[in-house]
Motif scaffolding. Structure first.
Motif, PDB file in Angstrom:
ATOM      1  N   SER A  10      -8.078  -4.190  40.413  1.00 23.15           N
ATOM      2  CA  SER A  10      -7.871  -5.301  41.341  1.00 23.15           C
ATOM      3  C   SER A  10      -6.543  -5.173  42.075  1.00 23.15           C
ATOM      4  O   SER A  10      -6.398  -5.667  43.193  1.00 23.15           O
ATOM      5  CB  SER A  10      -7.939  -6.639  40.604  1.00 23.15           C
ATOM      6  N   GLN A  37     -15.843  -0.081  62.260  1.00 25.67           N
ATOM      7  CA  GLN A  37     -16.209  -1.395  62.783  1.00 25.67           C
ATOM      8  C   GLN A  37     -16.640  -1.328  64.251  1.00 25.67           C
ATOM      9  O   GLN A  37     -17.357  -2.202  64.728  1.00 25.67           O
ATOM     10  CB  GLN A  37     -15.024  -2.359  62.651  1.00 25.67           C
ATOM     11  N   ASN A  47     -12.384  -0.603  47.137  1.00 25.54           N
ATOM     12  CA  ASN A  47     -13.003  -0.449  48.462  1.00 25.54           C
ATOM     13  C   ASN A  47     -12.037   0.233  49.420  1.00 25.54           C
ATOM     14  O   ASN A  47     -10.887  -0.217  49.584  1.00 25.54           O
ATOM     15  CB  ASN A  47     -13.412  -1.815  49.027  1.00 25.54           C
ATOM     16  N   THR A  58     -19.450  -7.848  54.463  1.00 26.42           N
ATOM     17  CA  THR A  58     -18.009  -8.094  54.427  1.00 26.42           C
ATOM     18  C   THR A  58     -17.473  -7.755  53.047  1.00 26.42           C
ATOM     19  O   THR A  58     -18.049  -8.163  52.026  1.00 26.42           O
ATOM     20  CB  THR A  58     -17.695  -9.561  54.756  1.00 26.42           C
ATOM     21  N   VAL A  59     -16.389  -6.995  52.996  1.00 23.63           N
ATOM     22  CA  VAL A  59     -15.736  -6.640  51.741  1.00 23.63           C
ATOM     23  C   VAL A  59     -14.229  -6.750  51.902  1.00 23.63           C
ATOM     24  O   VAL A  59     -13.705  -6.729  53.021  1.00 23.63           O
ATOM     25  CB  VAL A  59     -16.092  -5.201  51.297  1.00 23.63           C
ATOM     26  N   LYS A  60     -13.539  -6.861  50.784  1.00 18.20           N
ATOM     27  CA  LYS A  60     -12.084  -6.895  50.780  1.00 18.20           C
ATOM     28  C   LYS A  60     -11.569  -5.461  50.845  1.00 18.20           C
ATOM     29  O   LYS A  60     -11.945  -4.619  50.047  1.00 18.20           O
ATOM     30  CB  LYS A  60     -11.576  -7.576  49.515  1.00 18.20           C
ATOM     31  N   LYS A  92      -7.548  -7.625  52.952  1.00 10.85           N
ATOM     32  CA  LYS A  92      -8.146  -8.522  53.922  1.00 10.85           C
ATOM     33  C   LYS A  92      -9.665  -8.375  53.887  1.00 10.85           C
ATOM     34  O   LYS A  92     -10.182  -7.322  53.519  1.00 10.85           O
ATOM     35  CB  LYS A  92      -7.648  -8.218  55.342  1.00 10.85           C
ATOM     36  N   ASP A  93     -10.366  -9.431  54.277  1.00 10.55           N
ATOM     37  CA  ASP A  93     -11.817  -9.340  54.424  1.00 10.55           C
ATOM     38  C   ASP A  93     -12.131  -8.527  55.679  1.00 10.55           C
ATOM     39  O   ASP A  93     -11.610  -8.815  56.767  1.00 10.55           O
ATOM     40  CB  ASP A  93     -12.431 -10.733  54.547  1.00 10.55           C
ATOM     41  N   ARG A  94     -12.982  -7.502  55.523  1.00 13.96           N
ATOM     42  CA  ARG A  94     -13.370  -6.653  56.652  1.00 13.96           C
ATOM     43  C   ARG A  94     -14.889  -6.696  56.781  1.00 13.96           C
ATOM     44  O   ARG A  94     -15.615  -6.496  55.797  1.00 13.96           O
ATOM     45  CB  ARG A  94     -12.934  -5.204  56.417  1.00 13.96           C
ATOM     46  N   THR A  95     -15.358  -6.930  57.996  1.00 10.75           N
ATOM     47  CA  THR A  95     -16.797  -6.986  58.252  1.00 10.75           C
ATOM     48  C   THR A  95     -17.231  -5.725  58.983  1.00 10.75           C
ATOM     49  O   THR A  95     -16.616  -5.329  59.980  1.00 10.75           O
ATOM     50  CB  THR A  95     -17.159  -8.223  59.090  1.00 10.75           C
TER      51      THR A  95
END
Length: 499
Positions: free
Chosen positions: A63, A85, A121, A414-416, A420-423
């Motif tokens: 984590s 993206q 990720n 969407t993943v961290k 940050k959250d990334r889509t």
């Protein structure tokens, strides 16, 4: 109990704060605005305690990244996030392919290191890596959409299919993930006329004769690290693989020297491994320029040998349940499978299990390469098939023949990533990092050490593109065949060692 929990939670939070302070002082990416001030050194014991407490608090050892990434690494991650993206942008089309080419080959060894620097990720070779064990398990047990990749390497669709329809099994999407059914139809044909028949022939006298010769070669040839048993072109492991696999799976006579020589030269020959590289984009084209006549000539001969083999000669052409395949289409479809998997994977596992090559270190500070494979092998109960199976599975866990595969996103997700959250959009290529799951310290105790008696080893092993025996139609079709063959070799050659 309640007060003890509060006290532990407070202590965890305190040490977690200290870790963040240390990260900031060393400009670690926990806070991009790190002061750069040099912090006092923290002992390894304290760091280990922090790691344990963070795991206790979050339930996930990854984590918080445990290593500081380089500036180049962070820039690469940000760049790839942007290009993935925005797949239609100039950078994605012109620059990202070069990064994918550079990162594609070494990623098998770099993935565990990247996880320590960026968390579960991250991006590599133009793909999104989702490294959580549950996510990998879910991917392996669900229908997958696919494209032309082998692991992280981009494959050349023209070399795989030419002007014909796509019959490259690993690039075909499954039903339930946008597929038209060709994957299932081709898989059914290959299973029935190659892999199932292969397992039947393993019990025949001719297969036993080939196996007997291998055992005799082991007895009479040098078989230590890098020994001639593993490298010789006339005797030992390589000729055995060609004769045994092709007799069992195709019915090709192992005494037909002309055909066996053609098959050996294509799959091993003077440039062992080049048969697989032939299908890689860019690399395959360069290889094709250098070896145009040799490879084109051999591919055609191999295809004809397969098409005229006893197994494929009985294949019923143009049947709907087999996708209206012709014998030539089925023959051509199996060549890449033989080149990339059948003639490589079992040989790779056996060379590691029999001490030809040391197990690799995946991250700094571990000593997997010092594993005494000979000592462990010599200590096995060779009459216990379960222990032999666990031994092979642990070799595979520590050195997977295929360290990662892929799928294509069928919807935005969407993943961290980088805190940050990334889509990412539909069509994003997602790596399924099998090796990360096999070294996941949340799952395996002493993940980088050899222990063939570890809990749930066979049940959770992913070396055959499945979670143990659980899959959704993507499990290696040769798993049963390979395990029978490898187990017999480990047992019989192991007994020779004890004579």
């Amino acid at each position: 109990l309640h007060h003890n929990f509060l006290a532990m939670n407070f202590l965890t939070s305190l040490l977690f704060t200290l870790l963040l302070a240390k990260a900031q002082a060393s400009s670690c990416p926990f806070d991009a605005a790190g002061s750069g001030t040099k912090a006092p050194e923290i002992s390894s014991a304290v760091v280990s305690a922090m790691k344990s407490l963070i795991t206790y608090k979050t339930g996930n050892v990854y984590s918080i990244p445990s290593k500081k990434p380089s500036l180049v690494g962070v820039v690469s991650q940000r760049f790839q996030i942007h290009t993935i993206q925005n797949p239609k942008g100039f950078l994605a089309k012109r620059i990202q392919p070069f990064i994918s080419l550079l990162e594609g080959a070494p990623s098998a060894f770099s993935l565990p290191k990247k996880r320590r620097r960026f968390g579960e990720n991250f991006c590599v070779a133009g793909m999104v890596v989702l490294g959580n064990f549950e996510e990998v398990s879910r991917a392996l047990t669900s229908p997958q959409a696919r494209t032309y990749r082998l692991g992280s390497a981009v494959l050349d669709s023209k070399r795989l299919t030419g002007d014909r329809r796509n019959t490259w099994l690993l690039s075909l999407s499954q039903k339930g993930a946008g597929g038209d059914g060709m994957h299932e139809q081709l898989r059914a044909a290959a299973d029935r006329y190659i892999f199932f028949r292969g397992m039947v022939r393993q019990r025949e006298p001719k297969a036993e004769q080939i196996m007997n010769q291998l055992v005799e070669d082991y007895r009479s040839m040098p078989h230590g690290k890098g020994g001639k048993f593993f490298t010789n072109k006339k005797r030992g492991m390589r000729p055995f693989m060609i004769k045994y696999i092709h007799y069992c799976m195709y019915g090709i006579d192992p005494d037909d020297k002309e055909k066996i020589d053609i098959l050996f030269n294509f799959y091993y020959g003077n440039k062992a491994g080049s048969a697989a590289l032939y299908y890689f984009k860019v690399v395959g084209r360069v290889l094709g320029l250098v070896e145009t006549f040799q490879y084109n000539r051999l591919v055609k001969k191999v295809s004809k040998i397969y098409e005229e083999s006893p197994n494929l000669s009985s294949f019923p052409e143009n049947e709907a349940k087999y996708g209206n395949l012709s014998r030539k289409e089925l023959a051509d479809a199996t060549i890449p499978i033989m080149a990339i998997a059948a003639t490589v994977g079992p040989k790779h596992l056996l060379e590691a299990a029999m001490g030809c090559s040391p197990l690799p270190n995946r991250v700094d500070g571990v000593k997997t390469n010092t594993t005494d494979v000979f000592g462990i092998w010599d200590g096995l109960d060779l009459d216990d098939s379960g222990e032999v199976e666990r031994y092979i599975n642990e070799i595979g866990r520590l050195w997977l023949p295929v360290s990662h595969t892929h799928r294509v996103a069928t919807e935005p997700f969407t993943v961290k990533m980088l805190f940050k959250d990334r889509t990412f959009p539909t069509g994003t290529e997602i790596m399924i990092p099998l090796s990360l799951s096999m070294f996941d310290e949340n799952i395996w105790d002493d993940a980088f050490e050899f222990n063939h008696n570890r809990h749930d080893l066979v049940k959770l092993n992913m070396m055959f593109q499945s979670v143990g025996n659980k899959d959704a139609g993507r499990m290696c079709p040769g798993k049963g065949f390979a395990m029978i063959m490898m187990s017999e070799i480990i047992v019989r050659c192991g007994k020779v060692r004890r004579e």
